[in-house]
Design an enzyme around this catalytic site. Structure first.
Site, short mmCIF file in Angstrom:
data_model
loop_
_atom_site.label_atom_id
_atom_site.label_comp_id
_atom_site.label_asym_id
_atom_site.label_seq_id
_atom_site.Cartn_x
_atom_site.Cartn_y
_atom_site.Cartn_z
N GLU A 198 0.84 -1.21 0.00
CA GLU A 198 0.00 0.00 0.00
C GLU A 198 0.87 1.26 0.00
OE1 GLU A 198 -3.25 -0.19 2.85
OE2 GLU A 198 -4.05 -1.98 1.89
N GLU A 332 -4.88 -8.70 -0.48
CA GLU A 332 -5.67 -8.41 0.73
C GLU A 332 -7.13 -8.30 0.31
OE1 GLU A 332 -4.42 -5.36 3.47
OE2 GLU A 332 -2.30 -5.82 3.12
O1 AHR Z 1 -5.21 -6.08 6.88
C1 AHR Z 1 -5.14 -4.93 7.66
C2 AHR Z 1 -4.48 -3.75 6.93
O2 AHR Z 1 -5.26 -3.38 5.84
C3 AHR Z 1 -3.14 -4.00 6.31
O3 AHR Z 1 -2.10 -3.86 7.23
C4 AHR Z 1 -3.05 -2.94 5.27
O4 AHR Z 1 -2.23 -3.33 4.20
C5 AHR Z 1 -4.50 -2.74 4.86
O5 AHR Z 1 -4.83 -1.40 4.82
#
Ligand code: AHR
Length: 527
Positions: A198, A332
């Protein structure tokens, strides 16, 4: 695209039929048994384990002296459960944590490791007891490939390069000698290397152009020295994953893919990451247990956006990579609800209900339909965090409905997609509308045909008739997951509320009749 258009076609047909007509009649599903699509990469069933809350500490790592049964500090009950669902890869150490992680803090004598603060997640004390050696031990114990994310946000090229050398060099190299002195002689294999996390947000708030510059340098200098991973076309080679889009924001997709197309010989990537959570809005306020049909419908509808997001980013990727060499890795994804009452701030603890199981199945089906571009995904997160497979509380452990969906989908790992068409009908709550059923077919690695069916409607069973031209069907049996309510959960006291049960279709004149219960996920083997 062809398979997607079949699905969309089904939705459009349903819209013209109207809900009543679609709901009351049998839904014919025609499986094009003579055709085959792309391979459904087993890596779409990957998972994510971040240093966050009790995701690692307590959930995976209990320490060697713990009364909780463990092997070298890693809890045995969690390992056994994860082995049973054949986790193909595990992404670590973050997440936002990765861009503040300094790997040297987590090697060597545990008593001498630096103690730091996990500033991203609740300010908990990070004693670095779980570091590189413990992570690879864990990945090996569960049989998963390692997906390691290096620190781009607050680290240096040199630090990342040194870490990759430490993990992969043999003992002719000082880096390999240091690793051996710390107990691991053989180089480890890194399946995937995340170049940051991110970077548009917690990883440094970089403009896409800035990230692309970082990517080129990290991509060049993070060299993998493992002799088993060398050579063009080596199936064991490490795949470098660039930071890509934040949900529907296309700026990183454009910038990274354009740079990839224009690259010189000095760097490349083997994957573009995408993050997209099922959340109504941040900060998340929806409850993971106490909810009604409205919230069920909203979350289920929200998760179906994944299909549009993949299509949108794939179309941009196609401009630069029409041969689909660069996979989209959704590293994610999952539901994100309000924290459980009484749980610490920043620990992202939530329960997991039948609704989450339906969300998981729908996403697996979406990934399967996009198998020619989506060749990896990591649900967030493995244990105790967000849409977890496993919940623990000290010595107690419970498997969630999402865990059981992973188990039911085992035959889809590396299976070959088989197109099918159907009239999805419509489930409606107030003005929230969505398809009533969802279906995907695939042949597993032995050639056996499997069909996954999801009934999104929480109130009505769906009568379905599976037509399998050219197949002499003798038997259709498998497993079904449902429960009394969409918010039914497994708890430490009642761990078997939402568990798969045997399920059969009726073979009638060569077709399979299925009565798909309301709010259910089914995986059927056709023999
Ligand atoms: O999964 C939780 C968080 O969500 C992670 O650390 C981040 O990459 C995302 O914003």
């Amino acid at each position: 695209m062809k398979f997607r258009s079949l699905f969309l076609g089904a939705l459009m047909a349903a819209a013209t039929l109207g809900p009543a007509a679609a709901q009351d009649s049998t839904i014919p599903v025609t499986v094009e048994t003579g055709k085959k699509g792309p391979v459904i990469d087993r890596h779409i069933f990957g998972q994510f384990a971040e240093h966050l809350g009790t995701g690692i500490y307590g959930g995976v790592w209990v320490g060697k002296d713990s009364p909780i049964p463990n092997v070298r500090g890693i809890r045995s009950d969690v390992v056994a459960a994860l082995k049973a669902i054949k986790v193909p890869n595990v992404r670590w150490p973050g997440g936002c944590f990765a861009d503040e992680y300094h790997w040297r803090d987590g090697i060597g004598d545990p008593k001498k490791r630096r103690v730091t603060v996990n500033a991203n997640w609740g300010g908990s004390i990070e004693d670095n007891a779980f570091g590189t050696h413990e992570f690879f031990d864990f990945a090996n114990q569960i049989g998963a490939e390692a997906y390691v994310s290096v620190n781009v946000g607050s680290g240096t090229y040199q630090e990342a390069a040194d870490w990759v050398a430490y993990m992969t060099a043999d003992t002719r190299n000082t880096a390999g000698q240091e690793r051996a002195a710390n107990g691991q002689k053989e180089p480890w294999k890194i399946g995937f290397l995340g170049i940051g996390n991110e970077s548009w947000g917690c990883g440094g708030s970089m403009r896409p152009e800035t990230y692309v510059d970082e990517l080129k340098r990290f991509g060049r200098f993070t060299r993998n020295y493992n002799p088993a991973q060398q050579g063009d076309g080596n199936p064991q080679a490490m795949r470098r994953i660039a930071v890509g889009p934040d949900d529907k924001d296309t700026r990183y997709t454009e910038a990274v893919m354009k740079a990839w197309k224009e690259r010189d010989w000095t760097w490349s990537i083997e994957g573009l990451s995408m993050h997209s959570y099922t959340v109504i809005k941040f900060p998340a306020t929806y409850d993971s247990v106490n909810f009604g049909e409205k919230e069920y419908a909203e979350i289920t509808k929200a998760t179906l956006r994944m299909d549009d997001l993949i299509a949108m980013h794939s179309a941009i990727m196609d401009k630069y990579d029409p041969d689909r060499k660069v996979p989209l890795i959704i590293d994610e994804w999952g539901t994100w609800y309000a924290k459980l009452p009484g749980s610490p701030e920043g620990f992202l603890q939530q329960q997991n209900s039948l609704r989450d199981a339906i969300v998981a199945a729908l996403n697996f089906n979406i990934f399967a339909r996009h198998a020619d571009r989506v060749r990896g995904a990591n649900i967030a997160q493995m244990v105790n965090v967000l849409q977890a497979m496993i919940l623990t509380d000290k010595e107690k452990m419970v498997l969630t409905p999402t865990y059981y969906v992973h188990k039911m989908y085992l035959p889809f790992q590396d299976a070959t997609f088989v197109p099918l068409s159907y009239d999805a009908g419509q489930y409606q709550f107030g003005d929230i509308r969505m398809p009533r059923v969802d279906a995907v077919a695939a042949r597993d690695t032995t050639g056996k045909l499997w069909i996954s069916l999801v009934n999104l409607d929480p109130n009505r069973a769906a009568a379905m008739e599976l037509k399998l031209p050219g197949v002499r069907v003798r038997n259709a049996a498998g497993q079904m997951l449902t429960a009394a309510k969409v918010n039914s959960v497994n708890s430490f006291d009642k761990p078997d509320t939402v568990v798969p049960r045997p399920f059969r279709g009726n073979v009638v004149n060569g077709t399979v009749k299925v009565d798909l219960p309301a709010k259910s996920v089914v995986m059927l083997a056709i023999d």
